[in-house]
Write a protein that holds these residues in place. Structure first.
Motif, PDB file in Angstrom:
ATOM      1  N   VAL A 192       0.843  -1.202   0.000  1.00  0.00           N
ATOM      2  CA  VAL A 192       0.000   0.000   0.000  1.00  0.00           C
ATOM      3  C   VAL A 192       0.871   1.242   0.000  1.00  0.00           C
ATOM      4  O   VAL A 192       1.897   1.283   0.696  1.00  0.00           O
ATOM      5  N   VAL A 193       0.475   2.233  -0.814  1.00  0.00           N
ATOM      6  CA  VAL A 193       1.025   3.578  -0.639  1.00  0.00           C
ATOM      7  C   VAL A 193      -0.126   4.439  -0.134  1.00  0.00           C
ATOM      8  O   VAL A 193      -1.106   4.674  -0.846  1.00  0.00           O
ATOM      9  N   ARG A 240       8.848   0.955  -6.731  1.00  0.00           N
ATOM     10  CA  ARG A 240       9.550  -0.062  -5.932  1.00  0.00           C
ATOM     11  C   ARG A 240       8.591  -1.160  -5.489  1.00  0.00           C
ATOM     12  O   ARG A 240       8.888  -2.351  -5.620  1.00  0.00           O
ATOM     13  N   ARG A 241       7.399  -0.769  -4.996  1.00  0.00           N
ATOM     14  CA  ARG A 241       6.445  -1.776  -4.519  1.00  0.00           C
ATOM     15  C   ARG A 241       5.908  -2.628  -5.663  1.00  0.00           C
ATOM     16  O   ARG A 241       5.626  -3.813  -5.470  1.00  0.00           O
ATOM     17  N   LEU A 242       5.770  -2.049  -6.835  1.00  0.00           N
ATOM     18  CA  LEU A 242       5.314  -2.839  -7.989  1.00  0.00           C
ATOM     19  C   LEU A 242       6.349  -3.905  -8.356  1.00  0.00           C
ATOM     20  O   LEU A 242       6.007  -4.985  -8.836  1.00  0.00           O
ATOM     21  N   ALA A 243       7.607  -3.551  -8.118  1.00  0.00           N
ATOM     22  CA  ALA A 243       8.666  -4.527  -8.411  1.00  0.00           C
ATOM     23  C   ALA A 243       8.691  -5.642  -7.367  1.00  0.00           C
ATOM     24  O   ALA A 243       9.042  -6.778  -7.665  1.00  0.00           O
ATOM     25  N   GLU A 244       8.278  -5.303  -6.145  1.00  0.00           N
ATOM     26  CA  GLU A 244       8.380  -6.264  -5.041  1.00  0.00           C
ATOM     27  C   GLU A 244       7.113  -7.115  -4.850  1.00  0.00           C
ATOM     28  O   GLU A 244       7.187  -8.220  -4.327  1.00  0.00           O
ATOM     29  N   TYR A 245       5.951  -6.541  -5.205  1.00  0.00           N
ATOM     30  CA  TYR A 245       4.683  -7.213  -4.897  1.00  0.00           C
ATOM     31  C   TYR A 245       3.863  -7.434  -6.165  1.00  0.00           C
ATOM     32  O   TYR A 245       4.066  -6.762  -7.189  1.00  0.00           O
ATOM     33  N   ARG A 288      -2.409  -3.967 -12.058  1.00  0.00           N
ATOM     34  CA  ARG A 288      -1.889  -4.320 -10.727  1.00  0.00           C
ATOM     35  C   ARG A 288      -2.079  -3.230  -9.680  1.00  0.00           C
ATOM     36  O   ARG A 288      -1.813  -3.449  -8.505  1.00  0.00           O
ATOM     37  N   ILE A 289      -2.533  -2.079 -10.100  1.00  0.00           N
ATOM     38  CA  ILE A 289      -2.748  -1.010  -9.109  1.00  0.00           C
ATOM     39  C   ILE A 289      -4.247  -0.794  -8.909  1.00  0.00           C
ATOM     40  O   ILE A 289      -5.011  -0.745  -9.874  1.00  0.00           O
TER      41      ILE A 289
END
Lengths: 388, 485
Positions: A154-155, A202-207, A238-239
């Motif tokens: 989450v952002v 960064r979160r898209l790359a990780e999750y 994905r978002i």
């Protein structure tokens, strides 16, 4: 808390009825894994609503002296015919009265509204009400999608959970942090915008999935920034962008929701506008209303919603604009039978998303000539006194 | 009533622009009428800015007063077409009752026609009736008041009287006028400006007036140009309007802000029935006039007289006003605001008295009753006990304190004014602003002019120095100290 007989929720193999108390009945719904009740017929949902709200009414009648006195003055203690007979508490009453159905020792926190009008409501929450809120968010959020707790990040465009203090809106928004890994950043400077864009990437790359949550005007600011930078965040499917809070920009202009969704979809490179959802809540309401994929806000069965005619306070026909009222059975901390400062509509039946039930459209805040003219209503004077 | 959307015109330098030359916005009025409002266009702004901002500077005050008087005489006539159309618009589009709309037209006539009062106001606020036309001796100088130039008026939608007042003040101080109307009332400034053209479309006053509109949340390029071009800005209305003006203002722009304010009444102890009746009628007037939309409308009253005696008389008086000055139409929002207030009062257990169909409401409550006020002829009635500190019930946002009986004036005047109240009147007179009185703590004409002075030459002795002023000589002889009184 008084255990109260309610309805036969389950039967055993022999067909013997188990009589459950109200607490169990409502918690069975709230703490379910998914909002399964939207698969029930409208009649069944409304029957449950009726019984849960009646039980809540009895509870607050017994435990909130202010409410009891009010009910006695308005309709006597003879009991109610339909739910619409429950005397409504104006949300303005929470700005100056301490309305509680539980002893002070059971109150976890007095929460306040954000107070954009200068006056803030103060509303108590006990542990049970808070747990039900969290539980309902967890289950009703199934309307948004199914994410693994560890598969989504989450952002949050707001203060982090540790900075929430007693502002209800921020508390509700921060609940999502309890479920998913979260970056909380308030977009108040160019540097913050850079950090938000970096966090998204960064979160898209990780999750697998990313949820971006915040008030519409913050989301719009981030979109403006992303546009200026050539739309660097590739959200695709994905978002999910989750908005909550006032639909007013800083300058006061109404935000056109369709235009807003088109703007967000473009800025984050989303596959569909169905990935942009709004949720509704206010400090005087203990439940969160989530939007489905076709942008309809579904009402869970422990809440009765009715727009009312302001003169008679009788419910207006479906689809007609009225002053919003909520009877929320999930709240034990105060009688959550409120007349809100919003105008809206209700429709019921099958939604285009396939779910059955009641949906609301919160159209706008009540706006009086007083707010536009030179006659100062007493708000500011009293707000000053409240602060003293 | 027509259900077709109605296009509202603009007026650019006295010329009526019937068809919008740029974008428009649509609004729905309290009666459900859809209006298409023209947003000020580039061409409009260019035309206005190109006009001479000092076009009225050399026009004698007496000619301005005579011109306004002529317009006022037209407004006075029930046969005047402009007046008839104005009344029709207020009724059909804004939901005014026929009687209330007629009263608004009568007030326009009264203000424009009161030539003696205009001179009195100039005298009272600027010190001399001729100061706008010639140099006036004043101690050791002569002074003259010049217009600031272009006045921009951000007009309210709630009180037509304010529109007339704002425009008239600017004109009698010889400023040109750009009036930005509210979406709540486009009709008053347009009718007023058109009534000037009815006298003579080529008269400098008619040509010095423009009436335009922009969305207050987004004034656009053209609106921005007009704000930047203004020499003085009169802002009426809500906190939002005032804050907006402050954000837009150039550092040297003179801003004259009116509102928002609230007003209250003080009713002393009365025993005679006829006195109680008179007080109730006076209070009912101050509650019902403009349905409390004006800043001078009483929203609360503190009453020393027994409420058991006073409330029945007040109920009767409010019913009388429901007939002699029927309430205007109330939209969903107004009714919702009232419902919220009444629910709050009921929850708190306060006695409530309501007129038929909710046409008026009395709520007997403590002074700190916390609700926002819904207006709509709602009066918060508080017992005026011996313990009450008058200083605690007013602040700097209190405009009018009305008092009954007038003999109690001396007991309350200094206490409430010291605490912040701007104005004391007799109960029932809150809507009448007497010449000489201050408006929200200022004398507005002083802010609409620029005073210039011609000061006496060295040959003229000052009061304290009985010789010719020869500064070089005094410095050379180091005699300055001799002339210090």
């Amino acid at each position: 808390m008084t255990a109260r007989c309610l309805e036969p929720e389950r039967t055993d193999a022999a067909g013997q009825v188990w009589v459950l108390d109200a607490t169990t009945a409502i918690d069975t719904l709230i703490f379910s894994d998914s909002p399964y009740w939207y698969g029930l017929s409208l009649e069944v949902q409304q029957e449950r609503t009726d019984r849960l709200v009646r039980a809540a009414f009895e509870f607050h009648l017994e435990n909130c002296p202010l409410f009891r006195a009010y009910v006695e003055r308005e309709i006597g203690l003879r009991g109610i015919g339909s739910l619409e007979e429950i005397p409504l508490v104006s949300t303005r009453a929470f700005k100056f009265s301490e309305i509680s159905s539980v002893p002070a020792s059971m109150i976890e926190q007095w929460y306040r509204s954000s107070g954009t009008s200068g006056l803030t409501s103060r509303v108590p929450r006990d542990r049970r009400s808070l747990e039900r809120l969290v539980g309902s968010v967890h289950s009703v959020a199934g309307l948004l999608g199914r994410w693994d707790d560890d598969g989504a990040a989450v952002v949050n465009l707001g203060p982090g959970r540790e900075h929430v203090d007693d502002v209800w809106f921020q508390y509700v928004m921060s609940l999502i942090e309890a479920i998913h890994e979260t970056d909380s950043i308030i977009p108040s400077s160019l540097n913050d915008m850079e950090r938000i864009a970096a966090a998204c990437k960064r979160r898209l790359a990780e999750y697998d999935d990313l949820i971006i949550a915040g008030p519409p005007f913050y989301i719009a600011s981030v979109c403006d920034f992303l546009e200026e930078r050539g739309r660097p965040v590739q959200g695709e499917s994905r978002i999910t962008v989750l908005t909550a809070g006032g639909w007013k920009r800083v300058a006061g202009a109404d935000v056109d929701r369709k235009a807003f969704r088109a703007q967000v979809r473009q800025a984050f490179n989303l596959t569909s506008e169905a990935q942009i959802r709004d949720v509704f809540n206010q400090v005087e309401l203990n439940s969160v209303l989530f939007e489905c994929s076709v942008h309809e806000k579904h009402v869970p069965p422990w809440v009765h919603v009715a727009p009312r005619d302001p003169d008679t306070l009788l419910p207006v026909p479906d689809g007609q604009l009225g002053i919003m009222s909520y009877l929320d059975a999930s709240c034990t901390a105060f009688p959550c039978f409120i007349l809100a400062e919003d105008l809206g509509t209700v429709v019921r039946g099958k939604c285009a998303c396939g779910r059955e039930g009641v949906r609301v459209d919160i159209v706008r805040r009540v706006e009086t000539r007083a707010a536009k003219g030179c006659a100062l209503t007493m708000g500011r004077l009293h707000a000053a006194r409240q602060r003293q | 009533m027509s259900t077709q959307p109605r296009t509202i015109p603009a007026i650019v330098a006295g010329r009526l622009i019937r068809s919008p030359r740029g974008e428009t916005r649509r609004v729905v009025t309290a009666t459900g009428m859809e209006l298409i409002l023209p947003l000020v266009s580039e061409a409009d702004a260019t035309s206005i800015i190109a006009t001479d901002r000092l076009a009225l500077a050399d026009l004698p005050t007496q000619e301005i007063v005579a011109f306004l008087y002529g317009a006022g005489q037209n407004w006075k006539s029930s046969e005047y077409v402009r007046r008839k159309l104005y009344i029709r618009d207020l009724v059909q589009c804004l939901g005014y009752s026929e009687k209330m709309a007629k009263l608004e037209a009568n007030w326009i006539a009264m203000l424009l026609s009161s030539y003696a009062s205009i001179y009195d106001v100039i005298e009272a606020e600027l010190g001399n009736r001729y100061v706008l036309d010639e140099w006036i001796p004043r101690e050791e100088a002569q002074i003259r008041a010049y217009p600031r130039g272009r006045s921009l008026h951000i007009l309210p939608g709630n009180v037509p009287l304010s529109t007339t007042t704002s425009v008239m003040r600017a004109l009698i101080t010889k400023n040109s006028v750009v009036a930005k109307f509210s979406s709540e009332d486009p009709f008053t400034p347009l009718a007023l400006a058109q009534s000037f053209s009815d006298i003579d479309p080529n008269h400098p006053i008619a040509r010095a007036v423009s009436v335009v509109h922009w969305n207050s949340a987004d004034l656009g390029v053209s609106g921005k140009r007009l704000v930047e071009d203004a020499d003085v800005m009169c802002v009426w209305g809500s906190i939002g309007a005032i804050e907006w003006a402050a954000r837009q203002a150039r550092p040297d722009l003179e801003i004259i802000a009116f509102g928002p304010k609230h007003s209250l009444a003080l009713i002393a102890e009365l025993h005679e029935k006829h006195e109680i009746r008179e007080a109730a009628r006076a209070l009912a007037h101050d509650v019902c006039f403009r349905d409390q939309r004006a800043c001078f409308s009483s929203q609360q009253a503190w009453v020393q007289t027994s409420l058991d005696l006073f409330i029945p008389e007040l109920v009767t008086a409010l019913d009388v006003y429901a007939d002699v000055l029927p309430r205007s139409a109330h939209g969903l929002d107004d009714r919702a605001a009232r419902a919220l207030t009444i629910r709050e009062a009921r929850f708190l257990g306060y006695p409530i008295f309501e007129g038929k169909d909710g046409i008026w409401t009395i709520i007997v409550c403590p002074a700190d009753f916390a609700s926002q006020h819904p207006l709509s002829r709602t009066l918060y009635l508080h017992p005026w006990t011996h313990e009450l500190s008058l200083e605690s019930i007013v602040d700097k946002q209190t405009q009018t304190v009305s008092v009954y009986p007038w003999s109690r004036l001396k007991h309350v005047r200094d206490r409430v004014c010291r605490a912040g109240a701007a104005r004391i009147v007799e109960c029932g007179m809150s809507n009448i602003f007497r010449p000489g009185g201050a408006h929200d703590g200022i004398f507005p004409l002083q802010r609409l002019v620029r005073f210039a002075s011609t000061e006496l030459p060295s040959s003229a002795f000052t009061k304290s120095v009985t010789v010719k002023i020869e500064q070089t000589k005094f410095l050379e002889q180091d005699r300055f100290v001799e002339f210090i009184p």
